[in-house]
Write an enzyme that holds these catalytic residues in place. Sequence first.
Site, mmCIF file in Angstrom:
data_model
loop_
_atom_site.group_PDB
_atom_site.id
_atom_site.type_symbol
_atom_site.label_atom_id
_atom_site.label_comp_id
_atom_site.label_asym_id
_atom_site.label_seq_id
_atom_site.Cartn_x
_atom_site.Cartn_y
_atom_site.Cartn_z
ATOM 1 N N LYS A 1 -7.632 -11.070 3.141
ATOM 2 C CA LYS A 1 -7.174 -9.679 3.106
ATOM 3 C C LYS A 1 -8.224 -8.708 3.611
ATOM 4 C CE LYS A 1 -3.558 -9.245 -0.034
ATOM 5 N NZ LYS A 1 -2.838 -9.324 -1.164
ATOM 6 N N HIS B 1 7.366 -10.176 -8.087
ATOM 7 C CA HIS B 1 6.987 -10.542 -6.718
ATOM 8 C C HIS B 1 7.899 -11.575 -6.093
ATOM 9 C CE1 HIS B 1 3.586 -8.013 -7.419
ATOM 10 N NE2 HIS B 1 3.198 -8.742 -8.435
ATOM 11 N N GLU C 1 -8.161 -0.497 -3.778
ATOM 12 C CA GLU C 1 -7.258 0.425 -3.075
ATOM 13 C C GLU C 1 -6.767 1.506 -4.022
ATOM 14 O OE1 GLU C 1 -3.963 -1.860 -1.685
ATOM 15 O OE2 GLU C 1 -5.068 -2.720 0.007
ATOM 16 N N ARG D 1 4.794 -16.530 9.567
ATOM 17 C CA ARG D 1 5.858 -17.545 9.558
ATOM 18 C C ARG D 1 7.193 -16.839 9.743
ATOM 19 N NH1 ARG D 1 4.651 -16.337 4.085
ATOM 20 N NH2 ARG D 1 6.440 -15.237 3.194
#
Length: 676
Positions: free
Chosen positions: A116, A235, A200, A292
């Site tokens: 990330k 999620h 963040e 993907r």
Amino acid sequence: MFKKILIANRGEIACRVAATARRMGIKTVAVYSDADANAKHVAVCDEAVNIGPAAAKESYLCGDKLIAVALATGAEAIHPGYGFLSENAEFADACAEVGLAFIGPPASAMRAMGSKSAAKQLMEKANVPLVPGYHGDNQDAGFLQEQADRIGYPVLLKASAGGGGKGMRVVESAEAFKDALASCKREAISSFGDDKVLAEKYLLRPRHIEIQVFADTLGNCIYLFERDCSVQRRHQKVLEEAPAPGMSDERRKAMGEAAVAAAKAVGYVGAGTVEFIANQDGSFYFMEMNTRLQVEHPVTEMITGTDLVEWQIRVAAGEALPKQQSELTINGHAIEARIYAENPEKGFLPSIGTLRHLETPAAVNFELGGVPGFPAAVRIDSGVRAGDAISPFYDPMIAKLIVWGADRKQALARMAQALSQYQIVGLATNIAFLKRLVEGDAFAGADLDTGLIERNHDALFPPPRSIPVAAVALAAVALIEEEKDKSAAQSGANKGDPWGQALGWRMNFHYARKLAFSDENGKQYAPMLTYLPHGWHFEIKGLEVDLSLFKQDGVDLSIKLGETSVHGTVRRDGDAFHVFTGGGHYVLDYNDPMAHAGESEAEGGRLTAPMPGKVVAVLAAKGAEVKKGDALVIMEAMKMEHTISAPHDGVVEEILYAVGDQVADGAPLLAFKTAA
Ligand code: MV4
């Protein structure tokens, strides 16, 4: 173009890839674990090779086995689907080493997006908008605290190697920072083997909007618009749609171009998805890139009239993208619902079992390459058929239900209708939950953000309601008709004898019968049926109406209840009657007082009268071989009839009473021998 490809996956995505390959004239090789020997994906491919035990680690995740099978079968390329090895850079490299084309991005692009922090550094250089934060290499606790203070609370700490929501901590204040950082780093090292974190600004009520991108090896890179996947649960995506409600053309272009810049920054090739989170005001920030084809790709296909698997194969074979950016437009609206074998009432626990009954919506089935510009209204992508099992080894998704409409409102109505027509017996599913979700005000009003399900918990999990009378009547009729069929099948010798047909026909009085059902919450339903020449008088809880059957076609019934016509499907599963009517699915457990008679008499023996009464029908002859549950003798007591059924498969050795005989309570009625 390739002549043969290997599909390194299972379930719906393996079937999905096989459908496109077949249409393109490309032969397919399936691979399967021991648990999947009879799976649909094996049946739809041209060849299939076993690659080991059920555990994915020993089969679908064994890159060397997959490569060996590809080489042995003469496949020129491997499609990895999603999950399993689809984002594994080492596997992509291994394919290249032996000259197999990997139908996916270059390993270098996967690696660049794998971390990330590194990805955010690249994105920053490419001018892709980022959430205000810190994603550098300095991991000193004091330094990170200063960064958090600068960003302003609440701050979100994320494991750099994480993804999909794992390894995140919300920090509400400067005081809470130190402990949260330590806890986040502990989880990151144990989950991902890397304790690097980034910080963040934490956005409240964000939306998850992702852009489908596609690049070829000739330097073309385009976007196929967005999908809104805000409706999630822990999620896990639940509903996905395209286009995103409320998206302006301007913002769509800005997000599309940012996504293309992101893909270009890592030398992307093939199908990819750039994930953004968007504020309610429309500002958006890069989150991560999924390297993907995604589960929810069909909604993009339906609004753009493309086959993304075909594009993937063409690009992997070195061809140019079939379309340019300017040739792409959005047509209508598509929504996907993921149908899972899980129990929403029990915390969404996976539910394994066999799809004993599976009826899919009256689908205008999606034909890959169907009439251009005329999308199917309902598409079902599934890797299982009626009779197949959902096993504990893999993801318990049963199907993706995708609908298209000219606009969102029509798509929503079609989704509600299609969910109403989806019938599954054999395991718990989230269908009723999905129906409440798409029919609820929050989703209908496009009030989307990632907290939608939690915020609407009370509407989505209403208290249990009583089963409608119509459903009880359908179950009662199905039960009585089933007994009639059974006894008719057995009583060949008694043909024409009304006593032998369990019709409830009686000479001198109207014969009544009380049935006992209960629902999953233990609530009792005890309709009283009085036999009439052409139906029944039906009585439940003070309601009295005439009831009749006017059409039966297998499990589909039409009945008349008072003045109302009712249609439904009744599928019996053991003692449970599954009734599908009016868009609902109701389960009525039949509490047959006689069903288990004799079960304690383990090794056969005698079946006894449950109460004093009269034998009104003998349905099995001496020496008859019968199956468990077959009706053997019908007794009448207190104006009610009672069926004595075979407790096991076995043989009737002796019938001890004849029709008309009076029997005492507990008297043995017949001698029965259980089959070995
Ligand atoms: C966030 C966020 C709020 N602020 N980042 C969760 C999974 C990962 N892909 C990104 N996630 C989030 N990142 C900031 N700065 C909220 C989430 C988030 C979320 C994002 C997308 C879809 C569902 C979500 C559910 C909870 C939190």
